[in-house]
Design a protein around this motif. Sequence first.
Motif, PDB file in Angstrom:
ATOM      1  N   LEU A 159       5.193   0.105 -14.869  1.00 46.36           N
ATOM      2  CA  LEU A 159       4.384   1.259 -15.273  1.00 46.36           C
ATOM      3  C   LEU A 159       4.732   2.519 -14.495  1.00 46.36           C
ATOM      4  CD1 LEU A 159       0.888  -0.458 -15.650  1.00 46.36           C
ATOM      5  CD2 LEU A 159       2.368   0.358 -17.492  1.00 46.36           C
ATOM      6  N   ILE A 160       5.081   2.388 -13.218  1.00 47.23           N
ATOM      7  CA  ILE A 160       5.355   3.577 -12.412  1.00 47.23           C
ATOM      8  C   ILE A 160       6.581   4.311 -12.962  1.00 47.23           C
ATOM      9  CG2 ILE A 160       6.884   2.595 -10.661  1.00 47.23           C
ATOM     10  CD1 ILE A 160       3.919   4.929  -9.973  1.00 47.23           C
ATOM     11  N   LYS A 161       7.478   3.582 -13.609  1.00 47.47           N
ATOM     12  CA  LYS A 161       8.625   4.218 -14.259  1.00 47.47           C
ATOM     13  C   LYS A 161       8.189   5.048 -15.457  1.00 47.47           C
ATOM     14  CE  LYS A 161      11.788   0.517 -12.849  1.00 47.47           C
ATOM     15  NZ  LYS A 161      12.648  -0.605 -13.322  1.00 47.47           N
ATOM     16  N   LYS A 162       7.011   4.730 -15.982  1.00 43.22           N
ATOM     17  CA  LYS A 162       6.454   5.474 -17.112  1.00 43.22           C
ATOM     18  C   LYS A 162       5.429   6.507 -16.644  1.00 43.22           C
ATOM     19  CE  LYS A 162       6.956   1.396 -20.068  1.00 43.22           C
ATOM     20  NZ  LYS A 162       6.279   0.436 -20.985  1.00 43.22           N
ATOM     21  N   LYS A 163       5.400   6.751 -15.329  1.00 41.04           N
ATOM     22  CA  LYS A 163       4.496   7.735 -14.730  1.00 41.04           C
ATOM     23  C   LYS A 163       3.024   7.312 -14.826  1.00 41.04           C
ATOM     24  CE  LYS A 163       7.606  10.861 -13.550  1.00 41.04           C
ATOM     25  NZ  LYS A 163       7.812  11.334 -12.159  1.00 41.04           N
ATOM     26  N   ILE A 164       2.766   6.017 -14.726  1.00 42.40           N
ATOM     27  CA  ILE A 164       1.408   5.485 -14.738  1.00 42.40           C
ATOM     28  C   ILE A 164       1.228   4.635 -13.490  1.00 42.40           C
ATOM     29  CG2 ILE A 164      -0.271   4.041 -15.957  1.00 42.40           C
ATOM     30  CD1 ILE A 164       1.399   4.615 -18.527  1.00 42.40           C
ATOM     31  N   SER A 165       0.151   4.871 -12.744  1.00 46.96           N
ATOM     32  CA  SER A 165      -0.093   4.133 -11.507  1.00 46.96           C
ATOM     33  C   SER A 165      -1.384   3.325 -11.608  1.00 46.96           C
ATOM     34  CB  SER A 165      -0.190   5.106 -10.325  1.00 46.96           C
ATOM     35  OG  SER A 165      -0.515   4.414  -9.139  1.00 46.96           O
ATOM     36  N   ILE A 166      -1.293   2.029 -11.289  1.00 48.77           N
ATOM     37  CA  ILE A 166      -2.454   1.150 -11.173  1.00 48.77           C
ATOM     38  C   ILE A 166      -2.478   0.582  -9.757  1.00 48.77           C
ATOM     39  CG2 ILE A 166      -2.489   0.532 -13.628  1.00 48.77           C
ATOM     40  CD1 ILE A 166      -1.114  -2.145 -12.758  1.00 48.77           C
ATOM     41  N   ALA A 167      -3.531  -0.151  -9.403  1.00 47.27           N
ATOM     42  CA  ALA A 167      -3.629  -0.763  -8.077  1.00 47.27           C
ATOM     43  C   ALA A 167      -3.519  -2.278  -8.222  1.00 47.27           C
ATOM     44  CB  ALA A 167      -4.949  -0.392  -7.419  1.00 47.27           C
ATOM     45  N   PRO A 168      -2.377  -2.870  -7.834  1.00 49.47           N
ATOM     46  CA  PRO A 168      -2.203  -4.325  -7.954  1.00 49.47           C
ATOM     47  C   PRO A 168      -3.208  -5.089  -7.096  1.00 49.47           C
ATOM     48  CG  PRO A 168      -0.109  -3.218  -7.550  1.00 49.47           C
ATOM     49  CD  PRO A 168      -1.180  -2.206  -7.305  1.00 49.47           C
ATOM     50  N   GLY A 169      -3.600  -6.274  -7.564  1.00 50.72           N
ATOM     51  CA  GLY A 169      -4.621  -7.061  -6.878  1.00 50.72           C
ATOM     52  C   GLY A 169      -4.257  -7.467  -5.472  1.00 50.72           C
ATOM     53  N   GLN A 170      -2.961  -7.633  -5.179  1.00 48.42           N
ATOM     54  CA  GLN A 170      -2.554  -8.092  -3.850  1.00 48.42           C
ATOM     55  C   GLN A 170      -2.956  -7.130  -2.745  1.00 48.42           C
ATOM     56  OE1 GLN A 170       1.607 -10.119  -5.162  1.00 48.42           O
ATOM     57  NE2 GLN A 170       1.380  -9.779  -2.981  1.00 48.42           N
ATOM     58  N   GLN A 207       0.831  -1.202   0.000  1.00 48.94           N
ATOM     59  CA  GLN A 207       0.000   0.000   0.000  1.00 48.94           C
ATOM     60  C   GLN A 207       0.868   1.255   0.000  1.00 48.94           C
ATOM     61  OE1 GLN A 207      -2.757   0.211   3.265  1.00 48.94           O
ATOM     62  NE2 GLN A 207      -3.319   2.320   2.814  1.00 48.94           N
ATOM     63  N   GLU A 208       1.905   1.258   0.820  1.00 47.19           N
ATOM     64  CA  GLU A 208       2.813   2.404   0.857  1.00 47.19           C
ATOM     65  C   GLU A 208       3.525   2.575  -0.485  1.00 47.19           C
ATOM     66  OE1 GLU A 208       5.332   1.528   4.142  1.00 47.19           O
ATOM     67  OE2 GLU A 208       3.865   2.126   5.655  1.00 47.19           O
ATOM     68  N   GLU A 209       3.939   1.465  -1.086  1.00 42.69           N
ATOM     69  CA  GLU A 209       4.645   1.529  -2.366  1.00 42.69           C
ATOM     70  C   GLU A 209       3.762   2.137  -3.449  1.00 42.69           C
ATOM     71  OE1 GLU A 209       6.740  -1.446  -5.682  1.00 42.69           O
ATOM     72  OE2 GLU A 209       6.104  -2.243  -3.732  1.00 42.69           O
ATOM     73  N   VAL A 210       2.462   1.806  -3.415  1.00 42.42           N
ATOM     74  CA  VAL A 210       1.553   2.269  -4.456  1.00 42.42           C
ATOM     75  C   VAL A 210       1.076   3.692  -4.214  1.00 42.42           C
ATOM     76  CG1 VAL A 210      -0.711   1.884  -5.531  1.00 42.42           C
ATOM     77  CG2 VAL A 210       0.794  -0.060  -5.040  1.00 42.42           C
ATOM     78  N   TYR A 211       0.801   4.041  -2.952  1.00 42.50           N
ATOM     79  CA  TYR A 211       0.129   5.318  -2.697  1.00 42.50           C
ATOM     80  C   TYR A 211       1.049   6.469  -2.316  1.00 42.50           C
ATOM     81  CZ  TYR A 211      -4.305   3.119  -3.471  1.00 42.50           C
ATOM     82  OH  TYR A 211      -5.341   2.493  -4.092  1.00 42.50           O
ATOM     83  N   VAL A 212       2.262   6.208  -1.851  1.00 44.19           N
ATOM     84  CA  VAL A 212       3.184   7.305  -1.543  1.00 44.19           C
ATOM     85  C   VAL A 212       3.536   8.122  -2.786  1.00 44.19           C
ATOM     86  CG1 VAL A 212       5.539   7.848  -0.810  1.00 44.19           C
ATOM     87  CG2 VAL A 212       4.136   6.319   0.582  1.00 44.19           C
ATOM     88  N   PRO A 213       3.762   7.500  -3.961  1.00 49.18           N
ATOM     89  CA  PRO A 213       4.125   8.302  -5.148  1.00 49.18           C
ATOM     90  C   PRO A 213       2.990   9.158  -5.709  1.00 49.18           C
ATOM     91  CG  PRO A 213       4.824   6.002  -5.399  1.00 49.18           C
ATOM     92  CD  PRO A 213       3.906   6.056  -4.225  1.00 49.18           C
ATOM     93  N   LEU A 214       1.771   9.009  -5.186  1.00 50.00           N
ATOM     94  CA  LEU A 214       0.634   9.712  -5.780  1.00 50.00           C
ATOM     95  C   LEU A 214       0.680  11.225  -5.585  1.00 50.00           C
ATOM     96  CD1 LEU A 214      -2.315   7.265  -4.997  1.00 50.00           C
ATOM     97  CD2 LEU A 214      -1.034   7.537  -7.112  1.00 50.00           C
ATOM     98  N   ILE A 266      -6.361   5.677  -8.253  1.00 50.66           N
ATOM     99  CA  ILE A 266      -7.153   6.424  -7.272  1.00 50.66           C
ATOM    100  C   ILE A 266      -8.633   6.222  -7.531  1.00 50.66           C
ATOM    101  CG2 ILE A 266      -7.762   8.710  -6.421  1.00 50.66           C
ATOM    102  CD1 ILE A 266      -5.001   9.592  -6.683  1.00 50.66           C
ATOM    103  N   ASN A 267      -9.326   5.758  -6.506  1.00 51.70           N
ATOM    104  CA  ASN A 267     -10.749   5.446  -6.621  1.00 51.70           C
ATOM    105  C   ASN A 267     -11.589   6.634  -6.148  1.00 51.70           C
ATOM    106  OD1 ASN A 267     -13.197   4.058  -6.854  1.00 51.70           O
ATOM    107  ND2 ASN A 267     -13.021   3.200  -4.808  1.00 51.70           N
ATOM    108  N   LYS A 268     -11.640   7.679  -6.981  1.00 46.10           N
ATOM    109  CA  LYS A 268     -12.426   8.857  -6.628  1.00 46.10           C
ATOM    110  C   LYS A 268     -12.785   9.625  -7.889  1.00 46.10           C
ATOM    111  CE  LYS A 268      -8.914  12.448  -6.001  1.00 46.10           C
ATOM    112  NZ  LYS A 268      -9.509  13.342  -7.020  1.00 46.10           N
TER     113      LYS A 268
END
Length: 473
Positions: free
Chosen positions: A423-434, A98-105, A115-117
């Motif tokens: 993808l994050i290296k390409k400036k694209i963020s998704i939410a992995p299923g884990q 969670q920290e890995e995915v959401y800190v770069p936002l 982001i689910n909003k």
Amino acid sequence: MKSDPFLYQDIARQLETLILSGALRIGERLPSVRQLSKEKKVSISSVYKAYIELESRGLVEARPKSGYYVRFSTKQIQKITHIRQQAVTRRQKVKSLQEEVYVPLSDPTLIKLSINKPDTSILPVTKLKNSLLHTVRERPDRLVNYNNLQGDEELRRQIARISYAAGLLLYPDDIITTSGCLEAIHYALLATTSPGDTVAIESPTYFGLLKAIEAHGRIPVEVLTDPVTGIDIPSLETCITQHHVKACIVTSSFSNPTGAHLTEEKRKALVALVTRKDIVLIEDDIYGELHFDPHRLNACKAYDLQQNVILCSSFSKSVAPGYRVGWLIAGKYRSEIFEYKMNHSVTTASVTEMAMAHFLKNGRYDLHIRQLRKDLHTQCLQYLQAIYEYFPGPIEVSAPKGGFVIWVALPMGCDSVKLYRKLIKKKISIAPGQLFSQKLDLRTYFRVSFGSPFTPEIDDALKQIGATLQQMI
């Protein structure tokens, strides 16, 4: 000729049904504007608006000097029918991921498909500003004092009014306001369970709910969930018996991350089950208003005759995420939850609640929510079309009927965490299923949010995801 200002929406809805059912096939020519006007006995303007509406959703296309043609149908998409029930061999490290995915936002250059909003551009920013200014100008004395302990009275009156669409007949005193929906769920857990108690929850589910259960020393037990129709009732009943469950948390409409939507029959069966077992159902109804069908289903709470259901919701997904205005309908647990609120925060913020109350009363909330549903429906179809065009097979996706999210299933052997890191290296963020389970191995899934309008940047991001997947597969 009839020329109702909303008549075009009915025509668009009828044609959309024919397209999505496959009755009208891709590439097929639609009736001319003039022909359909005569057939439906409506104005040419209404038909034209209906075609423009369908065109904005990516369902039809206009060809010069030729007319309108069917462009895309979700029937073409290979849809997810079940969640692979492969258990993990060790406890998932959801927190670190969670920290890995959401800190770069915080990076403003990032394409935030994780982001689910709703995007700010589809929210009533100006009307909210006017309501806030009105509140500051007219009631400055109220703003510097403590709010009503149960929540602003006018706000609770307005929540009772709009809850009628969910089949609820409420008085303002039935409602306790909170700082968002998740806080409401925290209060409901504290009031109805004790440390060491078992709480049943959907799987996969929003990681914040898993953390809420564990934060108070309760034990989450994940229950088999259909990605289309929601939690499996027989599996839940078995879980209740085997694990001595004291409470159950279910997102009844357009759940995060799958977009699952409980049918009316399942809602009734779920309430009947918790009533028979005498346990508490904590209903997360935060997405209930965001339906694409003409009418929303009743909340589970509407079928609750024995006060076994606590409904939790907020305006964070429909009006203003930053206002943090939520509420719950506590029923027979009202006094216990009120005490927890008193001990935790005493009261909620006056300024945002009063501004929200003014907006609900004077800001044409009903008009806003209709437009928001329309925008989200259009965006959903546009994202699905791009996924269909760019993602390599065999990939399955959900086709939600509301909410913000699309759930994507990759072939076995693919890893969505590795996909995220590429993808994050390409400036694209998704939410992995884990992120969404501690029990299941969901590495072959990821979530995409369609809360932002479909721009060339979004289109390019989805194209890059497809290209990256092609390399991985």
